[in-house]
Design an enzyme around this catalytic site. Structure first.
Site, PDB file in Angstrom:
ATOM      1  N   MET A   3       0.831  -1.204   0.000  1.00  0.00           N
ATOM      2  CA  MET A   3       0.000   0.000   0.000  1.00  0.00           C
ATOM      3  C   MET A   3       0.868   1.257   0.000  1.00  0.00           C
ATOM      4  SD  MET A   3      -2.979   1.229   2.683  1.00  0.00           S
ATOM      5  CE  MET A   3      -3.996  -0.227   2.418  1.00  0.00           C
ATOM      6  N   GLY A   4       1.960   1.228   0.777  1.00  0.00           N
ATOM      7  CA  GLY A   4       2.870   2.362   0.781  1.00  0.00           C
ATOM      8  C   GLY A   4       3.511   2.573  -0.573  1.00  0.00           C
ATOM      9  N   TRP A  53       2.332   1.638  -3.381  1.00  0.00           N
ATOM     10  CA  TRP A  53       1.304   2.062  -4.326  1.00  0.00           C
ATOM     11  C   TRP A  53       1.209   3.584  -4.370  1.00  0.00           C
ATOM     12  CZ3 TRP A  53      -3.484   4.410  -2.817  1.00  0.00           C
ATOM     13  CH2 TRP A  53      -4.325   4.703  -3.901  1.00  0.00           C
ATOM     14  N   HIS A  54       1.378   4.232  -3.222  1.00  0.00           N
ATOM     15  CA  HIS A  54       1.340   5.696  -3.206  1.00  0.00           C
ATOM     16  C   HIS A  54       2.557   6.283  -3.904  1.00  0.00           C
ATOM     17  CE1 HIS A  54      -1.634   5.118   0.112  1.00  0.00           C
ATOM     18  NE2 HIS A  54      -2.159   6.191  -0.442  1.00  0.00           N
ATOM     19  N   GLY A  55       3.673   5.561  -3.878  1.00  0.00           N
ATOM     20  CA  GLY A  55       4.891   6.038  -4.511  1.00  0.00           C
ATOM     21  C   GLY A  55       6.110   5.406  -3.873  1.00  0.00           C
TER      22      GLY A  55
END
Length: 390
Positions: free
Chosen positions: A323-324, A326-328
């Site tokens: 998830m982290g 995925w943000h960048g």
């Protein structure tokens, strides 16, 4: 053009929404509404996907994902019914490859090509939808997909840029579901309520927080300004994003689609698990269902770990790590993911110990204290996410 960013966009929204409301009032068939949703999506795409090369990027991306879906569906539909995990993982990797290229692009010069080919707004959420389809094909839940339905689902314009993230089978059920005038009327009233809530959240509360609280703190440093920034940024992030989600849900309702909720009073959560059941719900549930639960169940099936708590704890690092990322790939996003994995593991450990030691009791005072403690842990996470500390 980013949807819901200015009032001009809402004027353009009248073009697809006025006929949609008329169709609903007249009791149009499910197929009639589905046809209008497809036309509206294609029409609004002409406005959202500007300049023209962005539209070409989206079309190319859509066709690429459609080819993958059809190939995998054909593979799963063969008479021998093979379901090799290698083929499944290959399809997943190919499906997320464009998104990976976009995420890597800011820091990898050699991949600069990606930004000009597929660097359009909403690619993350389009990827979630297509990957979800591939996973459900593997599970045998999706047996066939029509190209026009695929377009309507993946490019559904109210949720194109930032979700909420819907599931294919749920969306298609709504797409063709016949609605009586009364049923559509109730849906439309709820849709308008969401839209007005979006104006309150995004264009009033978030605007005021940003202008009079957050922006001045961008130029002040030190412990106290950073402490204040943590509150300002957290509240701004919620009202801005929740406002966007309210617009997306409200417009979806007016089109006859009950797009799932994204926020449910997250700042009154009593623990970190409760928070992730309330914050960005469609995203957290997507990661929970398709990554965390599958990893835990597969680990139990293969007896990957001796201790029964190891699999879920590793699963948390996997879930929030992805998830982290995925943000960048910035350090702040990686730290944000690891931080929340640590919070989930710590809460689970303390919750189990509390069953024996009884150090945290029940009652209104304890509930209020739990909300305050959770709120500050969550807000510190948003401070990490903001990049202020990195």
């Amino acid at each position: 053009m980013t949807p819901y960013e200015n009032f001009t966009f809402f004027i353009y929204l009248l073009i697809p929404l006025v006929p949609a409301v008329l169709l609903g009032i007249l009791g149009a068939t499910g197929r009639g509404r589905a046809a209008w949703i497809l036309l509206s999506t294609l029409g609004m795409l002409q406005y959202i996907a500007r300049p023209l090369d962005v539209l070409y990027q989206i079309v190319g991306y859509l066709l690429f994902q459609w080819i993958l879906v059809r190939l995998y569906l054909a593979y799963r539909s063969r008479e021998n019914g093979k379901n090799r995990v290698g083929v499944f993982y290959l399809m997943i990797v190919l499906s997320i490859l464009p998104l990976v290229g976009v995420k890597l692009n800011p820091n990898v010069i050699a991949l600069g090509f990606w930004q000009t080919v597929i660097g359009f707004i909403g690619i993350s959420y389009l990827t979630f939808r297509t990957v979800g389809i591939i996973i459900e094909i593997r599970d045998g839940l999706i047996k066939d997909i029509r190209f026009l339905d695929f377009i309507s689902f993946v490019l559904f314009f109210p949720t194109l840029a930032s979700g909420p993230i819907d599931r294919y089978r749920r969306f298609i059920t709504d797409l063709y579901k016949p609605l009586t005038r009364q049923e559509y009327g109730d849906l439309a009233v709820h849709g308008l309520d969401y839209i007005f809530r979006g104006f309150l959240y995004k264009f009033i509360i978030a605007y005021l927080i940003n202008k009079y609280w957050l922006d001045p703190l961008n130029h002040a440093f030190g412990f106290l300004p950073t402490f204040q920034y943590m509150y300002a940024y957290s509240f701004y992030l919620f009202f801005d994003f929740a406002g966007y989600s309210a617009f997306a849900i409200g417009v979806s309702y007016l089109l006859g689609i009950k797009t799932p909720e994204n926020f449910d009073k997250p700042f009154i959560s009593k623990n970190i698990k409760d928070f992730w059941n309330r914050w960005h719900i469609s995203l957290s549930f997507w990661f929970r269902d398709y990554i965390y639960m599958r990893f835990v169940l597969d680990s139990a099936k293969k007896k990957r770990f001796r201790n029964r708590y190891t699999a879920p704890y590793v699963g948390y690092f996997l879930l929030f790590g992805i998830m982290g990322l995925w943000h960048g790939i910035d350090l702040r996003y990686i730290l944000y993911g690891l931080y929340h994995a640590g919070l989930m593991i710590s809460f689970d450990f303390l919750d189990r110990k509390n069953r024996t030691w009884k150090f945290w009791r029940k009652g209104p005072v304890w509930d209020l204290l739990a909300i305050l403690v959770t709120l500050h842990f969550v807000m510190f996470g948003f401070l990490i996410f903001s990049g202020r500390l990195v």
